[in-house]
Design a protein around this motif. Structure first.
Motif, PDB file in Angstrom:
ATOM      1  N   MET A 153      -0.086   4.093  -5.796  1.00 22.66           N
ATOM      2  CA  MET A 153      -1.407   3.565  -6.093  1.00 22.66           C
ATOM      3  C   MET A 153      -1.218   2.145  -6.606  1.00 22.66           C
ATOM      4  N   ARG A 154      -2.113   1.239  -6.220  1.00 20.75           N
ATOM      5  CA  ARG A 154      -2.008  -0.148  -6.637  1.00 20.75           C
ATOM      6  C   ARG A 154      -3.292  -0.621  -7.281  1.00 20.75           C
ATOM      7  N   LEU A 155      -3.153  -1.593  -8.163  1.00 20.89           N
ATOM      8  CA  LEU A 155      -4.281  -2.284  -8.759  1.00 20.89           C
ATOM      9  C   LEU A 155      -4.058  -3.772  -8.533  1.00 20.89           C
ATOM     10  N   LEU A 156      -4.871  -4.364  -7.650  1.00 25.69           N
ATOM     11  CA  LEU A 156      -4.813  -5.791  -7.393  1.00 25.69           C
ATOM     12  C   LEU A 156      -5.740  -6.478  -8.377  1.00 25.69           C
ATOM     13  N   MET A 157      -5.186  -7.343  -9.223  1.00 20.18           N
ATOM     14  CA  MET A 157      -5.927  -8.008 -10.277  1.00 20.18           C
ATOM     15  C   MET A 157      -6.058  -9.490  -9.932  1.00 20.18           C
ATOM     16  N   HIS A 158      -7.284  -9.964  -9.743  1.00 20.35           N
ATOM     17  CA  HIS A 158      -7.561 -11.361  -9.429  1.00 20.35           C
ATOM     18  C   HIS A 158      -8.407 -11.987 -10.527  1.00 20.35           C
ATOM     19  N   ASN A 159      -8.320 -13.318 -10.626  1.00 22.94           N
ATOM     20  CA  ASN A 159      -9.083 -14.056 -11.635  1.00 22.94           C
ATOM     21  C   ASN A 159      -8.938 -13.399 -13.005  1.00 22.94           C
ATOM     22  N   ILE A 160      -7.697 -13.177 -13.387  1.00 24.30           N
ATOM     23  CA  ILE A 160      -7.397 -12.460 -14.628  1.00 24.30           C
ATOM     24  C   ILE A 160      -7.882 -13.248 -15.842  1.00 24.30           C
ATOM     25  N   GLU A 161      -8.428 -12.528 -16.817  1.00 22.90           N
ATOM     26  CA  GLU A 161      -8.966 -13.111 -18.038  1.00 22.90           C
ATOM     27  C   GLU A 161      -8.110 -12.715 -19.238  1.00 22.90           C
ATOM     28  N   ASP A 217      -8.723  11.533  -1.478  1.00 21.30           N
ATOM     29  CA  ASP A 217      -8.853  11.121  -0.082  1.00 21.30           C
ATOM     30  C   ASP A 217      -9.297   9.667   0.057  1.00 21.30           C
ATOM     31  N   GLY A 218      -9.412   8.956  -1.067  1.00 21.00           N
ATOM     32  CA  GLY A 218      -9.775   7.550  -1.049  1.00 21.00           C
ATOM     33  C   GLY A 218     -11.232   7.256  -0.783  1.00 21.00           C
ATOM     34  N   THR A 219     -12.088   8.283  -0.715  1.00 20.60           N
ATOM     35  CA  THR A 219     -13.489   8.077  -0.341  1.00 20.60           C
ATOM     36  C   THR A 219     -14.368   7.603  -1.483  1.00 20.60           C
ATOM     37  N   THR A 220     -13.966   7.836  -2.724  1.00 17.37           N
ATOM     38  CA  THR A 220     -14.772   7.459  -3.869  1.00 17.37           C
ATOM     39  C   THR A 220     -13.948   6.620  -4.825  1.00 17.37           C
ATOM     40  N   ILE A 221     -14.484   5.468  -5.211  1.00 20.24           N
ATOM     41  CA  ILE A 221     -13.809   4.535  -6.113  1.00 20.24           C
ATOM     42  C   ILE A 221     -14.763   4.136  -7.225  1.00 20.24           C
ATOM     43  N   ASP A 275     -16.679  -4.641 -16.166  1.00 18.90           N
ATOM     44  CA  ASP A 275     -15.973  -5.871 -16.498  1.00 18.90           C
ATOM     45  C   ASP A 275     -14.970  -6.299 -15.430  1.00 18.90           C
ATOM     46  N   VAL A 276     -14.493  -5.371 -14.601  1.00 12.76           N
ATOM     47  CA  VAL A 276     -13.487  -5.724 -13.602  1.00 12.76           C
ATOM     48  C   VAL A 276     -14.022  -5.696 -12.181  1.00 12.76           C
ATOM     49  N   LYS A 277     -15.270  -5.301 -11.990  1.00 15.19           N
ATOM     50  CA  LYS A 277     -15.846  -5.255 -10.651  1.00 15.19           C
ATOM     51  C   LYS A 277     -15.833  -6.641 -10.015  1.00 15.19           C
ATOM     52  N   GLY A 278     -15.355  -6.703  -8.774  1.00 17.24           N
ATOM     53  CA  GLY A 278     -15.260  -7.968  -8.069  1.00 17.24           C
ATOM     54  C   GLY A 278     -13.984  -8.727  -8.355  1.00 17.24           C
ATOM     55  N   ARG A 279     -13.206  -8.307  -9.359  1.00 20.60           N
ATOM     56  CA  ARG A 279     -11.946  -8.961  -9.707  1.00 20.60           C
ATOM     57  C   ARG A 279     -10.741  -8.053  -9.440  1.00 20.60           C
ATOM     58  N   PHE A 280     -10.865  -6.774  -9.776  1.00 18.70           N
ATOM     59  CA  PHE A 280      -9.785  -5.813  -9.584  1.00 18.70           C
ATOM     60  C   PHE A 280     -10.105  -4.922  -8.392  1.00 18.70           C
ATOM     61  N   PHE A 281      -9.054  -4.509  -7.673  1.00 22.56           N
ATOM     62  CA  PHE A 281      -9.230  -3.653  -6.512  1.00 22.56           C
ATOM     63  C   PHE A 281      -8.166  -2.565  -6.511  1.00 22.56           C
ATOM     64  N   ILE A 282      -8.614  -1.304  -6.452  1.00 22.49           N
ATOM     65  CA  ILE A 282      -7.719  -0.164  -6.479  1.00 22.49           C
ATOM     66  C   ILE A 282      -7.501   0.348  -5.058  1.00 22.49           C
ATOM     67  N   SER A 283      -6.299   0.845  -4.788  1.00 25.16           N
ATOM     68  CA  SER A 283      -5.983   1.413  -3.479  1.00 25.16           C
ATOM     69  C   SER A 283      -4.878   2.446  -3.634  1.00 25.16           C
ATOM     70  N   ARG A 284      -4.678   3.262  -2.600  1.00 28.97           N
ATOM     71  CA  ARG A 284      -3.594   4.239  -2.623  1.00 28.97           C
ATOM     72  C   ARG A 284      -3.043   4.418  -1.220  1.00 28.97           C
ATOM     73  N   ASP A 285      -1.803   4.863  -1.144  1.00 28.66           N
ATOM     74  CA  ASP A 285      -1.114   5.070   0.120  1.00 28.66           C
ATOM     75  C   ASP A 285      -0.500   6.463   0.080  1.00 28.66           C
ATOM     76  N   SER A 286      -1.064   7.394   0.853  1.00 31.49           N
ATOM     77  CA  SER A 286      -0.587   8.769   0.837  1.00 31.49           C
ATOM     78  C   SER A 286       0.817   8.908   1.426  1.00 31.49           C
ATOM     79  N   ALA A 287       1.212   7.993   2.299  1.00 31.33           N
ATOM     80  CA  ALA A 287       2.528   8.064   2.920  1.00 31.33           C
ATOM     81  C   ALA A 287       3.647   7.801   1.928  1.00 31.33           C
ATOM     82  N   THR A 288       3.383   6.983   0.914  1.00 33.54           N
ATOM     83  CA  THR A 288       4.395   6.625  -0.071  1.00 33.54           C
ATOM     84  C   THR A 288       4.080   7.144  -1.468  1.00 33.54           C
TER      85      THR A 288
END
Length: 127
Positions: free
Chosen positions: A79-87, A54-58, A63-76
């Motif tokens: 699930m996505r992983l947005l990766m920023h400031n990649i090392e 239900d997306g309520t708990t992540i 090591d990736v906190k603040g850089r990577f962001f997980i999300s999901r879309d129940s309609a489609t």
């Protein structure tokens, strides 16, 4: 019966961004917990992030906190992983996984906690 397909991997410069997508199909329910794992050459497969059905708990590894962001879309059923400031240390094959329950049983799961897997997508970080 659950099918998971990752996409979005490739070569990215250190400090850049990349977005990975997991498409679920088959017997997948949009309320199943989902996760991202990664495996580098010569290393064990490790947990990266997971999100409840239900997306309520992540959860993220430190090591990736603040850089990577997980999300999901129940309609489609994606699930996505947005990766920023990649090392460079982020270089790995990234795998999508799905569980059988709505909520994760632990905040730091092992691969054995997830029965359904995609084939993985390679992320290579150049310097």
């Amino acid at each position: 019966q659950v099918r998971l397909v990752e996409s979005g991997g490739g070569v990215v410069q250190a400090g850049g961004s990349l977005t990975l997508t997991c498409q679920a199909s088959g017997g997948f329910s949009n309320m199943q917990v989902m996760a991202w794992f990664r495996q580098s050459r010569g290393q064990e497969r490790e947990f990266v992030s997971q999100i409840a059905g239900d997306g309520t708990t992540i959860d993220y590894i430190d090591d990736v906190k603040g850089r990577f962001f997980i999300s999901r879309d129940s309609a489609t059923n994606t699930m996505r992983l947005l990766m920023h400031n990649i090392e460079p240390e982020d270089t790995a094959v990234y795998y999508c996984a799905a569980g059988t329950t709505k909520y994760a049983t632990t905040a730091s799961p092992s691969p054995l906690d997830y029965p359904y897997w995609g084939q993985g997508t390679q992320v290579t970080v150049s310097v």
